[in-house]
Design a protein around this motif. Structure first.
Motif, PDB file in Angstrom:
ATOM      1  N   THR A 248       0.868  -1.177   0.000  1.00 45.71           N
ATOM      2  CA  THR A 248       0.000   0.000   0.000  1.00 45.71           C
ATOM      3  C   THR A 248       0.907   1.230   0.000  1.00 45.71           C
ATOM      4  OG1 THR A 248      -1.551  -1.219   1.374  1.00 45.71           O
ATOM      5  CG2 THR A 248      -1.887   1.146   1.237  1.00 45.71           C
ATOM      6  N   ILE A 249       0.564   2.195  -0.837  1.00 41.92           N
ATOM      7  CA  ILE A 249       1.356   3.439  -0.844  1.00 41.92           C
ATOM      8  C   ILE A 249       0.392   4.582  -0.558  1.00 41.92           C
ATOM      9  CG2 ILE A 249       2.933   4.930  -2.168  1.00 41.92           C
ATOM     10  CD1 ILE A 249       3.628   2.671  -3.938  1.00 41.92           C
ATOM     11  N   ASP A 250       0.752   5.482   0.336  1.00 41.36           N
ATOM     12  CA  ASP A 250      -0.074   6.687   0.422  1.00 41.36           C
ATOM     13  C   ASP A 250       0.730   7.928   0.728  1.00 41.36           C
ATOM     14  OD1 ASP A 250       0.170   6.522   3.234  1.00 41.36           O
ATOM     15  OD2 ASP A 250      -1.545   5.133   3.260  1.00 41.36           O
ATOM     16  N   GLY A 251       0.104   9.046   0.420  1.00 47.18           N
ATOM     17  CA  GLY A 251       0.781  10.327   0.584  1.00 47.18           C
ATOM     18  C   GLY A 251       0.195  11.322  -0.393  1.00 47.18           C
ATOM     19  N   GLN A 252       1.041  12.244  -0.833  1.00 46.98           N
ATOM     20  CA  GLN A 252       0.610  13.255  -1.795  1.00 46.98           C
ATOM     21  C   GLN A 252       1.412  13.108  -3.078  1.00 46.98           C
ATOM     22  OE1 GLN A 252       1.338  16.328   1.247  1.00 46.98           O
ATOM     23  NE2 GLN A 252      -0.260  17.454   0.162  1.00 46.98           N
ATOM     24  N   TRP A 253       0.743  13.167  -4.212  1.00 48.66           N
ATOM     25  CA  TRP A 253       1.482  13.023  -5.469  1.00 48.66           C
ATOM     26  C   TRP A 253       2.306  14.261  -5.799  1.00 48.66           C
ATOM     27  CZ3 TRP A 253      -0.279  16.471  -9.053  1.00 48.66           C
ATOM     28  CH2 TRP A 253      -1.621  16.829  -9.021  1.00 48.66           C
ATOM     29  N   THR A 254       2.039  15.364  -5.109  1.00 51.74           N
ATOM     30  CA  THR A 254       2.891  16.546  -5.275  1.00 51.74           C
ATOM     31  C   THR A 254       3.972  16.589  -4.198  1.00 51.74           C
ATOM     32  OG1 THR A 254       1.110  17.645  -4.105  1.00 51.74           O
ATOM     33  CG2 THR A 254       1.358  18.178  -6.448  1.00 51.74           C
ATOM     34  N   GLY A 255       3.906  15.668  -3.268  1.00 49.81           N
ATOM     35  CA  GLY A 255       4.844  15.700  -2.152  1.00 49.81           C
ATOM     36  C   GLY A 255       5.459  14.344  -1.896  1.00 49.81           C
ATOM     37  N   SER A 256       5.493  13.948  -0.625  1.00 51.21           N
ATOM     38  CA  SER A 256       6.126  12.672  -0.330  1.00 51.21           C
ATOM     39  C   SER A 256       5.076  11.591  -0.095  1.00 51.21           C
ATOM     40  CB  SER A 256       7.056  12.811   0.865  1.00 51.21           C
ATOM     41  OG  SER A 256       6.413  13.530   1.881  1.00 51.21           O
ATOM     42  N   PHE A 257       5.518  10.348  -0.205  1.00 51.56           N
ATOM     43  CA  PHE A 257       4.622   9.220   0.038  1.00 51.56           C
ATOM     44  C   PHE A 257       5.419   8.048   0.588  1.00 51.56           C
ATOM     45  CE2 PHE A 257       6.008   7.122  -3.881  1.00 51.56           C
ATOM     46  CZ  PHE A 257       6.192   8.149  -4.795  1.00 51.56           C
ATOM     47  N   SER A 258       4.707   7.143   1.263  1.00 53.37           N
ATOM     48  CA  SER A 258       5.424   5.999   1.829  1.00 53.37           C
ATOM     49  C   SER A 258       4.745   4.687   1.471  1.00 53.37           C
ATOM     50  CB  SER A 258       5.603   6.165   3.327  1.00 53.37           C
ATOM     51  OG  SER A 258       4.380   6.525   3.906  1.00 53.37           O
ATOM     52  N   VAL A 267       6.387   0.679   7.404  1.00 57.22           N
ATOM     53  CA  VAL A 267       6.885   1.411   6.236  1.00 57.22           C
ATOM     54  C   VAL A 267       8.173   0.770   5.715  1.00 57.22           C
ATOM     55  CG1 VAL A 267       7.779   3.631   5.419  1.00 57.22           C
ATOM     56  CG2 VAL A 267       5.836   3.578   6.990  1.00 57.22           C
ATOM     57  N   ILE A 268       8.165   0.365   4.438  1.00 55.23           N
ATOM     58  CA  ILE A 268       9.375  -0.254   3.886  1.00 55.23           C
ATOM     59  C   ILE A 268      10.137   0.672   2.940  1.00 55.23           C
ATOM     60  CG2 ILE A 268       8.611  -2.653   4.172  1.00 55.23           C
ATOM     61  CD1 ILE A 268       8.019  -2.520   1.065  1.00 55.23           C
ATOM     62  N   ALA A 269       9.479   1.740   2.495  1.00 56.16           N
ATOM     63  CA  ALA A 269      10.173   2.698   1.631  1.00 56.16           C
ATOM     64  C   ALA A 269       9.432   4.022   1.679  1.00 56.16           C
ATOM     65  CB  ALA A 269      10.209   2.186   0.200  1.00 56.16           C
ATOM     66  N   SER A 270      10.190   5.105   1.507  1.00 51.84           N
ATOM     67  CA  SER A 270       9.485   6.378   1.386  1.00 51.84           C
ATOM     68  C   SER A 270      10.138   7.208   0.292  1.00 51.84           C
ATOM     69  CB  SER A 270       9.443   7.119   2.708  1.00 51.84           C
ATOM     70  OG  SER A 270      10.716   7.117   3.283  1.00 51.84           O
ATOM     71  N   TYR A 271       9.334   8.058  -0.281  1.00 52.83           N
ATOM     72  CA  TYR A 271       9.772   8.861  -1.418  1.00 52.83           C
ATOM     73  C   TYR A 271       9.567  10.332  -1.088  1.00 52.83           C
ATOM     74  CZ  TYR A 271      10.018  10.816  -6.115  1.00 52.83           C
ATOM     75  OH  TYR A 271      10.361  11.563  -7.212  1.00 52.83           O
ATOM     76  N   ASP A 272      10.617  11.098  -1.310  1.00 52.38           N
ATOM     77  CA  ASP A 272      10.538  12.540  -1.079  1.00 52.38           C
ATOM     78  C   ASP A 272      11.065  13.214  -2.349  1.00 52.38           C
ATOM     79  OD1 ASP A 272      10.929  15.168  -0.403  1.00 52.38           O
ATOM     80  OD2 ASP A 272      12.168  14.759   1.367  1.00 52.38           O
ATOM     81  N   PRO A 273      10.226  13.979  -3.030  1.00 53.66           N
ATOM     82  CA  PRO A 273      10.660  14.569  -4.300  1.00 53.66           C
ATOM     83  C   PRO A 273      11.916  15.436  -4.160  1.00 53.66           C
ATOM     84  CG  PRO A 273       8.562  15.523  -3.593  1.00 53.66           C
ATOM     85  CD  PRO A 273       8.846  14.374  -2.690  1.00 53.66           C
ATOM     86  N   ALA A 274      12.099  16.014  -2.975  1.00 57.41           N
ATOM     87  CA  ALA A 274      13.268  16.871  -2.762  1.00 57.41           C
ATOM     88  C   ALA A 274      14.573  16.072  -2.886  1.00 57.41           C
ATOM     89  CB  ALA A 274      13.185  17.526  -1.390  1.00 57.41           C
ATOM     90  N   LYS A 275      14.469  14.750  -2.652  1.00 59.04           N
ATOM     91  CA  LYS A 275      15.669  13.906  -2.732  1.00 59.04           C
ATOM     92  C   LYS A 275      15.866  13.314  -4.114  1.00 59.04           C
ATOM     93  CE  LYS A 275      15.785  12.750   2.151  1.00 59.04           C
ATOM     94  NZ  LYS A 275      14.671  12.233   2.939  1.00 59.04           N
ATOM     95  N   HIS A 276      14.956  13.645  -5.028  1.00 66.21           N
ATOM     96  CA  HIS A 276      15.054  13.116  -6.394  1.00 66.21           C
ATOM     97  C   HIS A 276      15.022  14.242  -7.416  1.00 66.21           C
ATOM     98  CE1 HIS A 276      14.545   8.819  -5.368  1.00 66.21           C
ATOM     99  NE2 HIS A 276      13.878   9.306  -4.341  1.00 66.21           N
TER     100      HIS A 276
END
Ligand code: CLR
Length: 390
Positions: A248-258, A267-276
């Motif tokens: 399951t992934i949730d968060g904001q598509w303009t921001g971060s999600f986990s 939580v096994i992974a998280s995504y932060d656009p600032a880091k990409h």
């Protein structure tokens, strides 16, 4: 009006624009909008939003486990949404009206980074209705995305523009001979009244893999749980077992999600656009470009728009439109049709026909003048200027 972003000198033209849109349905390109809301970028360029993170685009090819591979595809897909649907707001202050591509218009480029070379070909394959086709591939990693899309618009009384995207994308991974059908979310445009339009995504979109996994992405404007805008929840499951998610992934598509395992809170992974950070697309200089290439063809229009010079904008637009009209007349006389550079029209596609029914997805090929397929033969034989750059 309160909260208006319309420049003082444009109040009148915006009011008449609003009046004109209350009575239209279908083709957005036919709208004449005031200069402050125009952008000098053609819609044919929007295909590049699919791969501004080449490393995420190729990541699935390195994943041996099929479920994790499907998860990597889903993660890449979600990471593209920010560019696709909110980058104009971030860079230009609001959503803008893009240039309406002419038939045969091309946008070519490549990304060069740690993922190697990722190439882009985008072509306007139909003008009435507008349809853009594209192919994005990375040879080293054996990943290819191809797709085409058009839009159907309608407007509500409250001046919300509703857009249905017609078309889809197909991702192919050579190493596993795997295909993923990606459906496109519907969207609506808010903030039109005040002259500061922005996109919100609606309902759900899906990714179906030939290996038997389905991903469902649910979009919710305000967020059921968080109350934040641009929220989504995505689940990845074995085909037909939606109640039993693997991830399951949730968060904001303009921001971060986990990403969480199953229904757990783990939580096994998280995504932060600032880091990409994005990799910048390399596009040939205007002098090097062919006449059919977007930035060269629209050069004068884009320049006039940036200066707010409406007379030159419409004069140069009319020049292009008239040239196009003359070409179509000539083709009709000769009993032939415009020859697309990179794509071929088909009635159907076996990959699509295998995957679409699993999602109950209906391919409305009558609305896009057919199904558009990347044609490797045509691409090989395309004119020298394109070849030099691939
Ligand atoms: C094109 C295909 C891309 C995703 C995408 C993002 C934003 C969409 C765009 C598509 C189509 C054109 C669009 C745009 C947002 C606003 C713009 C709908 C679907 C319209 C034409 C502008 C309306 C005019 C304003 C003045 C309100 O992959």
């Amino acid at each position: 009006t309160e909260g208006s972003s319309v420049p003082p000198g444009s109040k009148g033209s915006w009011a008449s624009f609003l009046k004109s849109i209350t009575s239209f349905s279908g083709d957005l390109s036919s709208l004449t909008a005031p200069p402050f809301i125009l952008s000098g970028v053609s819609l044919v360029e929007y295909s590049s939003y699919w791969a501004e993170h080449p490393s995420l685009f190729v990541a699935p090819a390195k994943e041996k486990d099929p479920a994790k591979r499907a998860l990597a595809v889903l993660t890449w897909f979600i990471s593209t949404l920010k560019q696709q649907y909110s980058s104009r707001n971030e860079h230009l202050g609001s959503e803008k009206k893009p240039l309406n591509p002419f038939l045969g218009e091309l946008f070519l480029g490549r990304w060069q980074d740690e993922a190697g070379t990722t190439q882009l070909v985008s072509e306007q394959v139909c003008h009435h209705p507008p349809v853009t086709a594209y192919c994005i591939w990375n040879g080293e990693h054996g990943v290819r995305l191809q797709g085409y899309n058009g839009q159907k618009a309608s407007i509500s009384k409250a001046l919300t523009i509703h857009i249905k995207q017609i078309g889809h994308a197909l991702l192919h991974i050579d190493e596993f001979n795997e295909d993923y059908l990606i459906t496109l979310p519907s969207l609506h445009i808010e903030g039109v009244y005040g002259g500061a339009p922005y996109v919100e995504l609606n309902k759900s979109s899906f990714i179906q893999s030939s290996s038997g996994y389905t991903a469902k992405i649910d979009y919710s404007g305000k967020g059921w749980l968080s109350g934040k805008k641009n929220s989504f929840t995505a689940t990845l499951y074995h085909e037909g077992r939606e109640k039993d998610p693997l991830y399951t992934i949730d968060g904001q598509w303009t921001g971060s999600f986990s990403t969480k395992e199953g229904k757990s809170k783990n939580v096994i992974a998280s995504y932060d656009p600032a880091k990409h950070p994005l990799t910048k697309l390399v596009v040939a200089s205007i002098e090097e470009q062919d006449e059919m290439e977007s930035r060269r063809a629209w050069q004068k229009v884009a320049h006039a728009i940036s200066k707010g010079d409406m007379d030159t904008t419409s004069a140069e637009k009319s020049r292009i439109e008239n040239e196009q009209r003359a070409l179509r007349v000539k083709e009709k006389e000769d009993g032939r049709e415009w020859n697309r550079f990179f794509f071929t029209r088909a009635k159907s596609d076996p990959v699509l026909d295998a995957l679409a029914p699993k999602l109950g997805e209906i391919i409305e090929s009558d609305k896009t003048d057919g199904v558009w397929l990347w044609d490797a033969e045509k691409a090989k034989n395309s004119k020298p200027p394109f070849k030099n750059r691939s």
